[in-house]
Design a protein around this motif. Structure first.
Motif, PDB file in Angstrom:
ATOM      1  N   THR A  56       0.828  -1.204   0.000  1.00  0.00           N
ATOM      2  CA  THR A  56       0.000   0.000   0.000  1.00  0.00           C
ATOM      3  C   THR A  56       0.862   1.254   0.000  1.00  0.00           C
ATOM      4  N   GLY A  57       2.106   1.116   0.437  1.00  0.00           N
ATOM      5  CA  GLY A  57       3.006   2.256   0.477  1.00  0.00           C
ATOM      6  C   GLY A  57       2.898   3.073   1.745  1.00  0.00           C
ATOM      7  N   ALA A  58       1.938   2.772   2.594  1.00  0.00           N
ATOM      8  CA  ALA A  58       1.749   3.531   3.837  1.00  0.00           C
ATOM      9  C   ALA A  58       2.511   2.870   4.972  1.00  0.00           C
ATOM     10  N   THR A  59       3.074   3.704   5.840  1.00  0.00           N
ATOM     11  CA  THR A  59       3.759   3.188   7.025  1.00  0.00           C
ATOM     12  C   THR A  59       3.097   3.679   8.313  1.00  0.00           C
ATOM     13  N   ASN A  60       2.071   4.534   8.170  1.00  0.00           N
ATOM     14  CA  ASN A  60       1.309   5.003   9.327  1.00  0.00           C
ATOM     15  C   ASN A  60      -0.042   5.499   8.847  1.00  0.00           C
ATOM     16  N   LEU A  61      -0.924   5.811   9.756  1.00  0.00           N
ATOM     17  CA  LEU A  61      -2.292   6.195   9.395  1.00  0.00           C
ATOM     18  C   LEU A  61      -2.358   7.487   8.590  1.00  0.00           C
ATOM     19  N   THR A  62      -1.464   8.419   8.864  1.00  0.00           N
ATOM     20  CA  THR A  62      -1.521   9.697   8.159  1.00  0.00           C
ATOM     21  C   THR A  62      -1.211   9.540   6.677  1.00  0.00           C
ATOM     22  N   GLU A  63      -0.580   8.447   6.301  1.00  0.00           N
ATOM     23  CA  GLU A  63      -0.243   8.209   4.897  1.00  0.00           C
ATOM     24  C   GLU A  63      -1.312   7.406   4.159  1.00  0.00           C
ATOM     25  N   VAL A  64      -2.387   7.069   4.846  1.00  0.00           N
ATOM     26  CA  VAL A  64      -3.476   6.325   4.225  1.00  0.00           C
ATOM     27  C   VAL A  64      -4.517   7.317   3.698  1.00  0.00           C
ATOM     28  N   HIS A  65      -4.664   7.382   2.389  1.00  0.00           N
ATOM     29  CA  HIS A  65      -5.612   8.304   1.778  1.00  0.00           C
ATOM     30  C   HIS A  65      -6.764   7.588   1.091  1.00  0.00           C
ATOM     31  N   GLN A  66      -6.601   6.305   0.872  1.00  0.00           N
ATOM     32  CA  GLN A  66      -7.673   5.491   0.336  1.00  0.00           C
ATOM     33  C   GLN A  66      -7.348   4.029   0.602  1.00  0.00           C
ATOM     34  N   GLY A  67      -8.352   3.181   0.470  1.00  0.00           N
ATOM     35  CA  GLY A  67      -8.128   1.767   0.704  1.00  0.00           C
ATOM     36  C   GLY A  67      -9.283   1.156   1.474  1.00  0.00           C
ATOM     37  N   THR A  68      -9.162  -0.117   1.743  1.00  0.00           N
ATOM     38  CA  THR A  68     -10.202  -0.873   2.440  1.00  0.00           C
ATOM     39  C   THR A  68      -9.651  -1.431   3.739  1.00  0.00           C
ATOM     40  N   ILE A  69     -10.393  -1.228   4.826  1.00  0.00           N
ATOM     41  CA  ILE A  69     -10.001  -1.756   6.132  1.00  0.00           C
ATOM     42  C   ILE A  69     -10.992  -2.840   6.527  1.00  0.00           C
ATOM     43  N   CYS A  70     -10.482  -4.020   6.860  1.00  0.00           N
ATOM     44  CA  CYS A  70     -11.322  -5.119   7.327  1.00  0.00           C
ATOM     45  C   CYS A  70     -11.402  -5.102   8.848  1.00  0.00           C
ATOM     46  N   VAL A  71     -12.598  -5.382   9.378  1.00  0.00           N
ATOM     47  CA  VAL A  71     -12.820  -5.300  10.816  1.00  0.00           C
ATOM     48  C   VAL A  71     -13.968  -6.235  11.194  1.00  0.00           C
ATOM     49  N   THR A  72     -13.993  -6.652  12.453  1.00  0.00           N
ATOM     50  CA  THR A  72     -15.072  -7.497  12.946  1.00  0.00           C
ATOM     51  C   THR A  72     -16.234  -6.638  13.416  1.00  0.00           C
ATOM     52  N   GLY A  73     -17.443  -6.981  12.969  1.00  0.00           N
ATOM     53  CA  GLY A  73     -18.631  -6.255  13.402  1.00  0.00           C
ATOM     54  C   GLY A  73     -19.020  -6.629  14.821  1.00  0.00           C
ATOM     55  N   GLY A  74     -19.795  -5.753  15.462  1.00  0.00           N
ATOM     56  CA  GLY A  74     -20.285  -6.039  16.795  1.00  0.00           C
ATOM     57  C   GLY A  74     -19.241  -6.010  17.878  1.00  0.00           C
ATOM     58  N   THR A  75     -18.143  -5.297  17.669  1.00  0.00           N
ATOM     59  CA  THR A  75     -17.055  -5.254  18.640  1.00  0.00           C
ATOM     60  C   THR A  75     -16.697  -3.803  18.951  1.00  0.00           C
ATOM     61  N   THR A  76     -15.894  -3.619  20.003  1.00  0.00           N
ATOM     62  CA  THR A  76     -15.384  -2.274  20.285  1.00  0.00           C
ATOM     63  C   THR A  76     -14.455  -1.812  19.169  1.00  0.00           C
ATOM     64  N   THR A  77     -13.863  -2.763  18.448  1.00  0.00           N
ATOM     65  CA  THR A  77     -12.921  -2.435  17.381  1.00  0.00           C
ATOM     66  C   THR A  77     -13.584  -1.621  16.283  1.00  0.00           C
ATOM     67  N   ILE A  78     -14.756  -2.061  15.832  1.00  0.00           N
ATOM     68  CA  ILE A  78     -15.417  -1.328  14.746  1.00  0.00           C
ATOM     69  C   ILE A  78     -15.947   0.014  15.241  1.00  0.00           C
ATOM     70  N   LYS A  79     -16.364   0.091  16.499  1.00  0.00           N
ATOM     71  CA  LYS A  79     -16.823   1.369  17.031  1.00  0.00           C
ATOM     72  C   LYS A  79     -15.670   2.376  17.046  1.00  0.00           C
ATOM     73  N   ASN A  80     -14.491   1.922  17.479  1.00  0.00           N
ATOM     74  CA  ASN A  80     -13.326   2.802  17.484  1.00  0.00           C
ATOM     75  C   ASN A  80     -12.964   3.228  16.065  1.00  0.00           C
ATOM     76  N   LEU A  81     -13.041   2.277  15.117  1.00  0.00           N
ATOM     77  CA  LEU A  81     -12.696   2.572  13.729  1.00  0.00           C
ATOM     78  C   LEU A  81     -13.655   3.595  13.140  1.00  0.00           C
ATOM     79  N   ASN A  82     -14.956   3.425  13.396  1.00  0.00           N
ATOM     80  CA  ASN A  82     -15.938   4.366  12.856  1.00  0.00           C
ATOM     81  C   ASN A  82     -15.707   5.778  13.385  1.00  0.00           C
ATOM     82  N   GLU A  83     -15.371   5.887  14.657  1.00  0.00           N
ATOM     83  CA  GLU A  83     -15.092   7.204  15.226  1.00  0.00           C
ATOM     84  C   GLU A  83     -13.837   7.814  14.615  1.00  0.00           C
ATOM     85  N   LEU A  84     -12.863   6.947  14.337  1.00  0.00           N
ATOM     86  CA  LEU A  84     -11.605   7.436  13.772  1.00  0.00           C
ATOM     87  C   LEU A  84     -11.784   7.893  12.330  1.00  0.00           C
TER      88      LEU A  84
END
Length: 350
Positions: free
Chosen positions: A146-174
């Protein structure tokens, strides 16, 4: 064997996969009669532990067909304290989607996995967290291509996550606060999330950092083709979970964990536990049962903690075996003792 509401027969070393058809809902558990779980475990002579396939070092089925890993060793520590037998456990396999429903429905006695302690889970859901065995945070693992080494370098792409968890809630807020074209793909199974990521169906995966590292070394033939971002976007205290309403069982599970921390703090190891039981340190003698009657107050033998250390080890020995020197070679970080700059701290043994 399969899981039914009536629970399991007492079969040692049974590996059971909980039916994955249950809905992912926050189902409050009816409080158990005080002492019900503790009494049943003691009568059956076996501890039923809810476990997940978290990956190398954490929780997995080894080449010999038995469960092993950091979390599994804390199940063995409970069995050692109660029965002087660390193998008196029955692992019951669950996943993130149904783990709380399964615990509420009495599929097992304690959930011992990478499960985050939150206020909602600790109150409204009828669960009680018995402490923290690993302090973690949510992280991100990406394909290096992807060429990214941190979150600030991510401008597009797909993130996989488990539904129904605190993980997706944190991701949605981010992602709501990011000026980026990021698509989220959520699944009702962490196993599908892992498979999708390593099959390159998504660019990034997000989960507890320790689980990401464990899965990287479990699944990737070439770990260097992936990059773990430095950002930690949440607090994820991971620990054992029991049903509300059984204070005896809660106390035992909590103090089994704390006993491993206290033992490390006091310098008690598998190699010197016998000597320390009759040594000069009164707190060590109290913990190991040669002075005072702590075990009696918890319904177990006076040498309950000595059994834990003798069979499983102190916290450092458990950590090193699976996550540190002899395992994933991770630094202790937040999981060091308080005196070493970490967060691990056991109350006084009095």
């Amino acid at each position: 064997m399969r899981w039914f509401r009536g629970g399991f027969p007492a079969v040692r070393f049974g590996v059971v996969m909980v039916l994955a058809c249950l809905a992912v809902v926050a189902v409050p558990a009816a409080p158990a009669r005080a002492g019900a779980t503790f009494d049943r475990v003691k009568a059956d002579g076996i501890v039923r532990c809810g476990v997940t396939r978290s990956g190398q070092g954490l929780s997995e089925i080894g080449p010999d067909g038995t469960w092993q890993g950091f979390f599994v060793d804390f199940c063995r520590a409970i069995a050692a304290a109660m029965f002087d037998d660390p193998e008196a456990i029955q692992p019951v396999e669950v996943d993130d989607v149904i783990r709380f429903r399964a615990l509420a429905d009495d599929a097992f006695d304690v959930l011992m996995a990478n499960t985050t302690w939150t206020i909602g889970r600790d109150t409204a859901m009828g669960m009680t967290f018995a402490g923290t065995v690993y302090y973690d945070g949510q992280g991100f693992l990406a394909h290096r291509s992807t060429g990214a080494t941190n979150l600030t370098e991510v401008h597009q792409g797909t993130i996989c996550v488990t539904g129904g968890t605190t993980t997706i809630k944190n991701l949605n807020e981010l992602t709501a606060g990011l000026d980026a074209r990021i698509k989220t793909r959520d699944f009702n199974s962490i196993e599908v999330v892992y498979e999708s990521f390593f099959a390159r169906l998504c660019d990034i995966i997000t989960y507890d950092r320790i689980a990401l590292i464990a899965q990287l070394y479990s699944r990737a033939n070439e770990p260097d083709r992936f990059v773990l971002f430095p950002e930690v976007v949440s607090k994820e205290p991971l620990g054992p979970v029991v049903r509300q309403g059984d204070i005896e069982w809660f106390n035992l599970v909590r103090w089994v964990v704390l006993a491993t921390v206290a033992a490390e703090d006091l310098g008690i190891t598998r190699g010197n536990v016998a000597a320390m039981a009759n040594g000069d340190n009164p707190e060590a003698r109290r913990l190991l049962g040669t002075e005072a009657s702590i075990g009696e107050g918890m319904g177990v033998a006076p040498d309950w903690a000595a059994r834990i250390i003798r069979h499983v080890g102190n916290y450092a020995e458990i950590y090193d075996r699976h996550l540190g020197r002899d395992g994933l070679k991770l630094q202790r970080g937040l999981n060091a003792l308080w005196r070493d700059g970490g967060l691990l701290y056991a109350p006084p043994i009095r």
